[in-house]
Design a protein around this motif. Structure first.
Motif, short mmCIF file in Angstrom:
data_model
loop_
_atom_site.label_atom_id
_atom_site.label_comp_id
_atom_site.label_asym_id
_atom_site.label_seq_id
_atom_site.Cartn_x
_atom_site.Cartn_y
_atom_site.Cartn_z
N ILE A 155 0.84 -1.20 0.00
CA ILE A 155 0.00 0.00 0.00
C ILE A 155 0.87 1.25 0.00
N MET A 158 2.53 1.67 -3.45
CA MET A 158 1.58 2.08 -4.49
C MET A 158 1.11 3.51 -4.29
N GLU A 159 1.03 3.96 -3.03
CA GLU A 159 0.74 5.39 -2.79
C GLU A 159 1.84 6.26 -3.38
N LEU A 163 -0.47 4.83 -7.68
CA LEU A 163 -1.17 3.70 -8.29
C LEU A 163 -2.31 3.18 -7.42
N LEU A 164 -2.32 3.53 -6.13
CA LEU A 164 -3.19 2.87 -5.17
C LEU A 164 -4.67 3.01 -5.53
N ARG A 165 -5.12 4.21 -5.89
CA ARG A 165 -6.55 4.44 -6.13
C ARG A 165 -6.96 4.17 -7.57
N GLN A 166 -6.02 3.75 -8.41
CA GLN A 166 -6.35 3.43 -9.79
C GLN A 166 -6.88 2.00 -9.89
N GLY A 169 -4.26 -0.67 -9.32
CA GLY A 169 -3.87 -0.75 -7.91
C GLY A 169 -4.90 -1.52 -7.09
N GLN A 170 -6.17 -1.29 -7.34
CA GLN A 170 -7.21 -2.00 -6.60
C GLN A 170 -7.21 -3.49 -6.93
N ILE A 172 -4.50 -5.20 -7.71
CA ILE A 172 -3.33 -5.76 -7.02
C ILE A 172 -3.64 -5.97 -5.54
N LEU A 173 -4.39 -5.06 -4.93
CA LEU A 173 -4.78 -5.22 -3.53
C LEU A 173 -5.65 -6.46 -3.35
N LEU A 340 5.35 -5.82 -7.96
CA LEU A 340 4.71 -5.27 -6.76
C LEU A 340 4.31 -6.37 -5.78
#
Length: 394
Positions: A155, A158-159, A163-166, A169-170, A172-173, A340
């Motif tokens: 996290i 990616m922040e 990339l986190l909120r794209q 990114g979601q 990958i989470l 990642l």
């Protein structure tokens, strides 16, 4: 000096030295502050500082100081693991279960197999297998350490990479969340104590019942009370899991897994994770460094770390590449996801600490895993950032 004064000297070293190295050397691109703190923990341990300056090491890290540091580290890592469990988004994973299941399965399974193969090599060499370990526990434990993804560090990275909120990114989470569940489930199997199987069955049954009641209680409480009740729940789950013969960190993960992130203000939850990393986790990194060992020889430890690093990186990249072929991903997407997902750092270090606690691995194996975790995390940003830049270029 009094014990309190020596303790504060240790805290001064813990918080000043890594920060100064990180800031003055500008390592953030390839080594975030948490990675520098882990490296400093290793350097301050008995294998480096203790070997070069044994008297100074024995004075600063005297038994009363180490005991106090270990108490802080225990609570810090329990909080961190609970937050990691809270951040799992299994609802999204279920809504995209085919894609998530295939990717998470291959991203976990391939490095697990390669890690087990690497562990099979170490299994037949002296100095790597813990006193209480059976062969299958050692092999599976090392294999899982190679397969794990550090969700909290993922996290953070990616922040930083925006990339986190794209959507990518979601996705990958979701993959990392499913792998996290599998890793902790297999860890519980590795730790299964057949002489206390009755206690463990009682714990699991009691936990299921308590979790049902706890969830019903939490939705009825105002948010201000939920934070306090969550900490009580964490302490209770950690204690009962340890009493049952599993490990207090298994209890901490389960405590977080039944929490819903939606019950809390997301900004405050992010701040809590940030503050735990800032205020408490450096103590855990130092206490982890104090557990490193080089009894089999420095060259052998570095060779073992290189073997494990090869297994984890190759396994993640190959597993995600296979998933991309099956699911028809666009060109260039699989390497980004693979690099990642091979991020290790915190969760793998926590995992290795548990294996060391249970004497499944030795301090030499623990040190090799620690070096592998640091190297794999340091590789992530330099390998991902150029690929993301090419992907975003018109």
């Amino acid at each position: 000096m009094s014990a309190n004064e020596v303790f504060l000297v240790a805290m001064l070293i813990i918080f000043s030295l890594p920060w100064l190295v990180w800031r003055l050397c500008r390592t953030d691109y390839f080594a975030p502050l948490v990675v520098v703190q882990i490296v400093m923990g290793i350097l301050l341990g008995p294998g480096v500082l203790g070997r070069w300056f044994p008297d100074y090491h024995a004075w600063v890290f005297a038994p009363p100081v180490v005991q106090a540091l270990n108490g802080l580290a225990l609570w810090a890592v329990m909080l961190f693991v609970m937050i990691a469990g809270t951040e799992l988004d299994l609802g999204q994973a279920w809504r995209h279960r085919r894609e998530s299941g295939i990717t998470a399965g291959l991203a976990l399974g391939v490095p697990l197999l390669l890690g087990c193969a690497a562990a099979g090599v170490l299994l037949h060499l002296p100095g790597w297998v813990g006193e209480a370990a059976q062969g299958w526990q050692f092999v599976l434990g090392i294999g899982m350490a190679c397969a794990v993804t550090a969700l909290p560090i993922l996290i953070l990275l990616m922040e930083k990479l925006q990339l986190l909120r794209q959507p990518l990114g979601q996705r990958i989470l979701r993959y990392a969340s499913l792998d996290d569940i599998a890793v902790w489930g297999l860890l519980a199997l590795i730790l299964m104590d057949w002489s206390r199987v009755g206690r463990q069955a009682l714990f699991l049954a009691g936990f299921a019942l308590a979790a049902w009641g706890f969830r019903r209680l939490m939705v009825r409480l105002p948010e201000a009370d939920r934070w306090h009740v969550a900490l009580i729940w964490l302490a209770l789950c950690g204690f009962t899991a340890d009493w049952a013969g599993l490990h207090y960190m298994v209890g901490a993960f389960l405590a977080g897994a039944v929490l819903e992130a939606a019950w809390f203000d997301q900004a405050r939850l992010d701040q809590l994770r940030h503050h735990v990393l800032l205020v408490l986790m450096p103590v855990f990194f130092l206490s982890t460094g104090l557990r490193t060992g080089w009894s089999v020889g420095g060259g052998e430890v570095f060779a073992a770390a290189a073997l494990l690093l090869g297994a984890t990186v190759a396994g993640k990249l190959l597993g995600v590449h296979l998933a991309g072929r099956v699911l028809g991903w666009p060109a260039g997407e699989a390497p980004i996801i693979g690099w990642l997902l091979q991020t290790k750092a915190l969760i793998m270090i926590i995992f290795a600490n548990i294996l060391l606690d249970r004497q499944i691995i030795t301090s030499a194996s623990f040190t090799a895993l620690l070096l592998m975790a640091v190297a794999s995390t340091m590789l992530t940003t330099p390998m991902v950032a150029p690929r993301l830049a090419n992907r975003r270029a018109p």
